[in-house]
Design an enzyme around this catalytic site. Structure first.
Site, short mmCIF file in Angstrom:
data_model
loop_
_atom_site.label_atom_id
_atom_site.label_comp_id
_atom_site.label_asym_id
_atom_site.label_seq_id
_atom_site.Cartn_x
_atom_site.Cartn_y
_atom_site.Cartn_z
CE1 TYR A 143 -31.69 -37.38 -44.18
CE2 TYR A 143 -32.58 -39.06 -42.71
CZ TYR A 143 -31.77 -37.96 -42.92
OH TYR A 143 -31.04 -37.44 -41.87
N1 LIG Z 1 -30.66 -32.56 -36.38
C1 LIG Z 1 -30.95 -33.83 -36.17
O1 LIG Z 1 -31.70 -34.17 -35.27
C2 LIG Z 1 -30.33 -34.90 -37.06
C3 LIG Z 1 -30.66 -36.24 -36.81
C4 LIG Z 1 -30.09 -37.24 -37.60
C5 LIG Z 1 -29.21 -36.90 -38.60
N2 LIG Z 1 -28.93 -35.59 -38.84
C6 LIG Z 1 -28.00 -35.27 -39.92
O2 LIG Z 1 -27.02 -34.36 -39.47
C7 LIG Z 1 -26.66 -33.46 -40.49
C8 LIG Z 1 -26.83 -32.04 -39.99
O3 LIG Z 1 -28.17 -31.84 -39.59
P1 LIG Z 1 -28.74 -30.41 -39.22
O4 LIG Z 1 -29.86 -30.61 -38.29
O5 LIG Z 1 -27.64 -29.51 -38.84
O6 LIG Z 1 -29.35 -29.96 -40.63
P2 LIG Z 1 -29.44 -28.48 -41.27
O7 LIG Z 1 -30.41 -28.59 -42.38
O8 LIG Z 1 -29.65 -27.46 -40.22
O9 LIG Z 1 -27.98 -28.26 -41.89
C9 LIG Z 1 -27.61 -28.81 -43.11
C10 LIG Z 1 -26.94 -27.74 -43.92
O10 LIG Z 1 -26.46 -28.33 -45.14
C11 LIG Z 1 -26.63 -27.36 -46.17
N3 LIG Z 1 -26.63 -28.10 -47.44
C12 LIG Z 1 -27.57 -28.96 -47.91
N4 LIG Z 1 -27.20 -29.45 -49.10
C13 LIG Z 1 -25.98 -28.90 -49.39
C14 LIG Z 1 -25.08 -29.01 -50.48
N5 LIG Z 1 -25.36 -29.79 -51.52
N6 LIG Z 1 -23.93 -28.27 -50.45
C15 LIG Z 1 -23.64 -27.44 -49.41
N7 LIG Z 1 -24.46 -27.30 -48.35
C16 LIG Z 1 -25.62 -28.02 -48.33
C17 LIG Z 1 -27.93 -26.66 -45.86
O11 LIG Z 1 -28.00 -25.38 -46.47
C18 LIG Z 1 -27.88 -26.59 -44.33
O12 LIG Z 1 -27.35 -25.36 -43.88
C19 LIG Z 1 -27.54 -33.79 -41.69
O13 LIG Z 1 -26.84 -34.62 -42.58
C20 LIG Z 1 -28.68 -34.58 -41.07
O14 LIG Z 1 -29.23 -35.53 -41.98
C21 LIG Z 1 -29.47 -34.57 -38.09
#
Ligand SMILES: NC(=O)c1ccc[n+]([C@@H]2O[C@H](COP(=O)([O-])OP(=O)(O)OC[C@H]3O[C@@H](n4cnc5c(N)ncnc54)[C@H](O)[C@@H]3O)[C@@H](O)[C@H]2O)c1
Length: 353
Positions: free
Chosen positions: A180
């Site tokens: 990741y």
């Molecule tokens: N929430 C946190 O604390 C956090 C921390 C560090 C990084 N991030 C990054 O921020 C981004 C958003 O995080 P989040 O918490 O909203 O995650 P989340 O899982 O709630 O949202 C991600 C969305 O992407 C969609 N998705 C996944 N693969 C896909 C694809 N191939 N095509 C279309 N849609 C797809 C999923 O269905 C989901 O709705 C992510 O990339 C995550 O790695 C989040």
């Protein structure tokens, strides 16, 4: 009209972004793409939970939802060719570190492949939107564990009390990242490569722990939401490691404010470490103790082995964001956690209680 594309728009951060821009002005036109795959990826969060995010967004006439997969390059290419986006917020992806260890190819496809698909589509298009990428503290991998740290009763601490946390210049090499962290770091590098070679404006946000209502956390990701939901369901919690792991929490509205300021000040081609910073850091044990206090009950928990490459203490040094944008987090963990608890209690159907 300002045209905005949000990938992962049914997810936690993506749906807040969509709501924020849609409610700001009717002159914002928002397209969100999501394959609603979080459930398939994690099995802890149902399609219904993502659909609930979409139900909130359906209230806005200036949001259109497209159920599509970012791995589908032809679709992305055509979408970006046919539209003139001013901003792209790339918030889709598979977010589970352990899942990436079990299935690195799937992680690569959802994270790195999806990012390159977007960048390549942008390169071929005539538009030049500002590209926001939601990266992660995991780009620093396990090397943060080499810092001089000490253990208190309930949390890890930096031995140097003046140390403010991990800055943008902290090394990203010679360490274990997990797949990741690797796909996030490679995405960052590709974004910079495309930016300099093909002239794309970008911002990279390396986020530690964003939290807030509507988050569908589970054992694999979203630990604050996961622990609150488990507690409200009266289910025991499994802690991987000793529970003294520390993260700096950033409430979702503080993240939105940060993004708003980068737009106002037109900041481009920068990387920011974004989290709650040193004053908003909390350990797993501390969170459990706090929930016990506000809910007036004992929370059962047990310990299992450490997870691979888990960071013992990760706190973002947010001085760059503070200095450049005059931004600082407003919501303390105590306030944010209270808000979340109240929200889950008021929305029991939402999170499958
Ligand atoms: N929430 C946190 O604390 C956090 C921390 C560090 C990084 N991030 C990054 O921020 C981004 C958003 O995080 P989040 O918490 O909203 O995650 P989340 O899982 O709630 O949202 C991600 C969305 O992407 C969609 N998705 C996944 N693969 C896909 C694809 N191939 N095509 C279309 N849609 C797809 C999923 O269905 C989901 O709705 C992510 O990339 C995550 O790695 C989040």
């Amino acid at each position: 009209m300002t045209e905005i594309l949000i990938t992962g728009g049914a997810g936690f951060i993506g749906s807040y972004l969509a709501e924020y821009f849609a409610s700001k002005t009717k002159a914002n036109n928002i397209t969100i793409i999501d394959n609603l795959a979080r459930d398939n990826i994690f099995h802890h969060c149902s399609e219904k939970e993502l659909e609930n995010n979409l139900t909130v967004l359906k209230g806005y006439a200036n949001i259109r939802f497209i159920r599509k997969d970012l791995r589908d390059y032809e679709f992305i290419k055509n979408l970006i060719r046919k539209n003139t986006f001013d901003y792209i917020f790339h918030a889709s992806g598979q977010t589970g570190v352990n899942f990436s260890i079990k299935n690195p190819i799937m992680d690569f496809e959802h994270n790195l492949r999806a990012t390159i698909n977007l960048l390549e589509a942008l390169k071929l298009s005539n538009s030049n939107p500002k590209f926001f990428y939601f990266s992660s503290n995991k780009v620093f991998g396990r090397s943060v564990n080499e810092l001089d740290i000490t253990q208190g009763e309930t949390r890890y601490l930096f031995r140097d009390p003046t140390f403010q946390g991990i800055s943008e210049s902290f090394p990203v090499i010679n360490t274990q990242h997990t797949p990741y962290g690797t796909s996030k770091l490679c995405s960052e590098l590709y974004i910079q490569e495309y930016a300099y070679t093909y002239d794309i404006d970008y911002l990279i946000l390396r986020m530690s722990c964003i939290y807030g209502p509507r988050q569908c956390g589970g054992e694999a990701q979203g630990w604050v939401s996961h622990i609150i939901k488990k507690t409200l369901r009266n289910e025991p919690i499994i802690i991987f490691g000793n529970g003294k792991q520390v993260r700096d929490l950033l409430y979702i509205t503080d993240l939105l404010k940060f993004i708003e300021l980068t737009l106002e000040k037109d900041v481009v081609k920068e990387i920011f470490n974004i989290g709650g910073g040193i004053n908003n850091a909390i350990s797993i044990i501390k969170l459990i103790k706090f929930l016990e206090q506000i809910l007036d009950k004992n929370i059962p928990y047990s310990f299992e082995n450490w997870r691979i490459a888990d960071q013992k203490i990760y706190i973002s040094d947010i001085s760059k964001a503070k200095e450049m944008l005059k931004w600082k987090p407003k919501i303390s963990p105590k306030l944010g956690i209270n808000k979340m608890v109240n929200w889950y209690q008021d929305n029991k159907n939402y999170s499958l209680f």
